[in-house]
Design a protein around this motif. Structure first.
Motif, PDB file in Angstrom:
ATOM      1  N   GLU A  18       2.906   8.755  -6.369  1.00  0.00           N
ATOM      2  CA  GLU A  18       3.340  10.441  -5.918  1.00  0.00           C
ATOM      3  C   GLU A  18       4.311  11.082  -6.034  1.00  0.00           C
ATOM      4  O   GLU A  18       4.410  12.654  -6.948  1.00  0.00           O
ATOM      5  N   ALA A  38      -2.104   7.673  -4.909  1.00  0.00           N
ATOM      6  CA  ALA A  38      -1.709   8.194  -3.995  1.00  0.00           C
ATOM      7  C   ALA A  38      -2.544   8.436  -2.270  1.00  0.00           C
ATOM      8  O   ALA A  38      -2.135   7.767  -1.473  1.00  0.00           O
ATOM      9  N   GLN A  39      -3.685   9.336  -2.788  1.00  0.00           N
ATOM     10  CA  GLN A  39      -4.472   9.337  -1.918  1.00  0.00           C
ATOM     11  C   GLN A  39      -4.753   8.634  -1.086  1.00  0.00           C
ATOM     12  O   GLN A  39      -5.488   8.182   0.241  1.00  0.00           O
ATOM     13  N   ALA A  54       1.535   4.163  -3.027  1.00  0.00           N
ATOM     14  CA  ALA A  54       1.326   5.518  -2.632  1.00  0.00           C
ATOM     15  C   ALA A  54       2.179   6.550  -2.762  1.00  0.00           C
ATOM     16  O   ALA A  54       2.447   7.636  -3.422  1.00  0.00           O
ATOM     17  N   CYS A  99       0.638   8.814   7.171  1.00  0.00           N
ATOM     18  CA  CYS A  99      -0.448   8.480   5.812  1.00  0.00           C
ATOM     19  C   CYS A  99      -1.967   9.297   6.055  1.00  0.00           C
ATOM     20  O   CYS A  99      -2.315  10.106   5.207  1.00  0.00           O
ATOM     21  N   TYR A 140      -2.725   6.391   0.788  1.00  0.00           N
ATOM     22  CA  TYR A 140      -2.750   6.285   1.778  1.00  0.00           C
ATOM     23  C   TYR A 140      -3.603   6.500   2.856  1.00  0.00           C
ATOM     24  O   TYR A 140      -2.955   5.600   3.995  1.00  0.00           O
ATOM     25  N   ASP A 158      -2.854  12.047   3.103  1.00  0.00           N
ATOM     26  CA  ASP A 158      -4.311  12.031   2.469  1.00  0.00           C
ATOM     27  C   ASP A 158      -5.053  14.124   2.875  1.00  0.00           C
ATOM     28  O   ASP A 158      -5.658  13.909   1.771  1.00  0.00           O
ATOM     29  N   TYR A 197       0.643  -1.294  -0.160  1.00  0.00           N
ATOM     30  CA  TYR A 197      -0.113   0.254  -0.060  1.00  0.00           C
ATOM     31  C   TYR A 197       0.880   1.361   0.143  1.00  0.00           C
ATOM     32  O   TYR A 197       0.680   2.417  -0.628  1.00  0.00           O
TER      33      TYR A 197
END
Length: 315
Positions: free
Chosen positions: A270, A279-280, A266, A299, A283, A303, A262
């Motif tokens: 990004e 990416a968001q 992310a 994270c 995260y 976010d 994960y």
């Protein structure tokens, strides 16, 4: 990449041993019935203790005492393993030649068994390729390629076909800039394309630590992760994210591997791809699904900051 290769080699060895483990179980059950079974049980114990010289002698004795073809094949497999895997990185050209000869004898004994034929074929290909790598004789490489093609065509769902394809990819990716590395990685991806849905159907949850070797999805996560690694180190970051997502869907073998995936998705999305939305998303998946993870607080901050940038049109 070197550490990644070592792990893949270890995995290949462990998966290859799964067939021998099946033989070993039979020997343990029949241990009181004949001398060969008793010898085989002792031989596998010595092998597990990495006493390969003792193990080989016991396997040779077990072959002479064998009452059935299964016992003969088990004894031959053990002898081949001592040459093939017993010296780790110190295996010589002669060792691979010895293993190759023994695997051929074992295959002759089980040539009509569709369960074990791909296992022995994969081992033959691996030994042929290693002989080529050490000695430079192209005929051994051609023979390995021929066997790998046969495995893909005749046994497409076999765990040993997956093992062979992983081995081939690993062996050709020491130099990621080489054409061979690119071609081999492409072949790995093509194998997964069209099969990932079937693999996913067998999952639904994170893999159990011990899977049945007959499970056709056993190596699929590892294959997808290696495809990610090859793409990433060749600088194709967008493609690397695609394959790491597949790895997540197929099922990492632990929560630790899942959360790390994960986080890698992310960060790569990004920083290398410039895809703030993905990416968001990952995260957020990490801290919402695993709030106790050590990266969870970071994270949440990412976010929030990415959310603001996306809202401002900075995609």
């Amino acid at each position: 990449m070197i550490r990644m290769n070592i792990k893949s080699f270890v995995l290949a060895a462990l998966v290859s041993c799964s067939a021998a483990s099946t033989f070993q179980t039979v020997a343990a059950q029949d241990g009181q019935k004949d001398q060969s079974a008793v010898l085989l049980k002792s031989a596998w114990q010595e092998y597990a203790y990495r006493e390969f010289s003792k193990a080989e002698k016991l396997f040779i004795k077990a072959e002479k005492e064998a009452k059935t073809s299964d016992e003969i094949v088990q004894a031959l497999t053990g002898q081949a393993f001592c040459y093939h895997f017993g010296k780790r990185q110190r295996v010589t050209l002669d060792d691979y030649n010895q293993a190759l000869t023994i695997y051929k004898r074992a295959l002759e004994k089980r040539s009509d068994d569709p369960k074990f034929t791909p296992f022995f074929k994969a081992m033959l290909a691996e030994c042929n390729y290693n002989i080529f790598k050490l000695g430079g004789d192209q005929t051994y490489k051609e023979e390995a390629e021929k066997i790998w093609t046969e495995l893909k065509e005749k046994y497409p769902n076999s765990i040993f076909t997956q093992d062979a394809l992983l081995f081939k990819t690993v062996m050709s990716t020491n130099d990621l800039k080489a054409d061979e590395a690119k071609a081999s990685a492409t072949e790995l991806k093509e194998f997964l394309v069209g099969k990932t849905d079937a693999f996913k159907a067998d999952k639904g949850t994170i893999n159990a630590s011990a899977k049945n070797p007959d499970d056709k999805s056993l190596l699929a996560p590892c294959m997808a992760k290696y495809a990610f690694m090859v793409s990433y180190w060749r600088g194709d970051y967008k493609d690397s994210v695609t394959w790491l997502k597949e790895y997540v869907k197929l099922g990492p073998s632990s929560i630790s591997y899942l959360t790390t995936a994960y986080f890698r998705i992310a960060q790569t999305s990004e920083k290398q791809v410039g895809d703030k939305v993905t990416a968001q998303q990952f995260y957020r998946k990490l801290y919402t699904e695993y709030p106790n993870d050590r990266r969870a607080y970071y994270c949440t901050l990412k976010d929030e900051s990415l959310g603001k940038e996306i809202a401002e049109g900075k995609k």
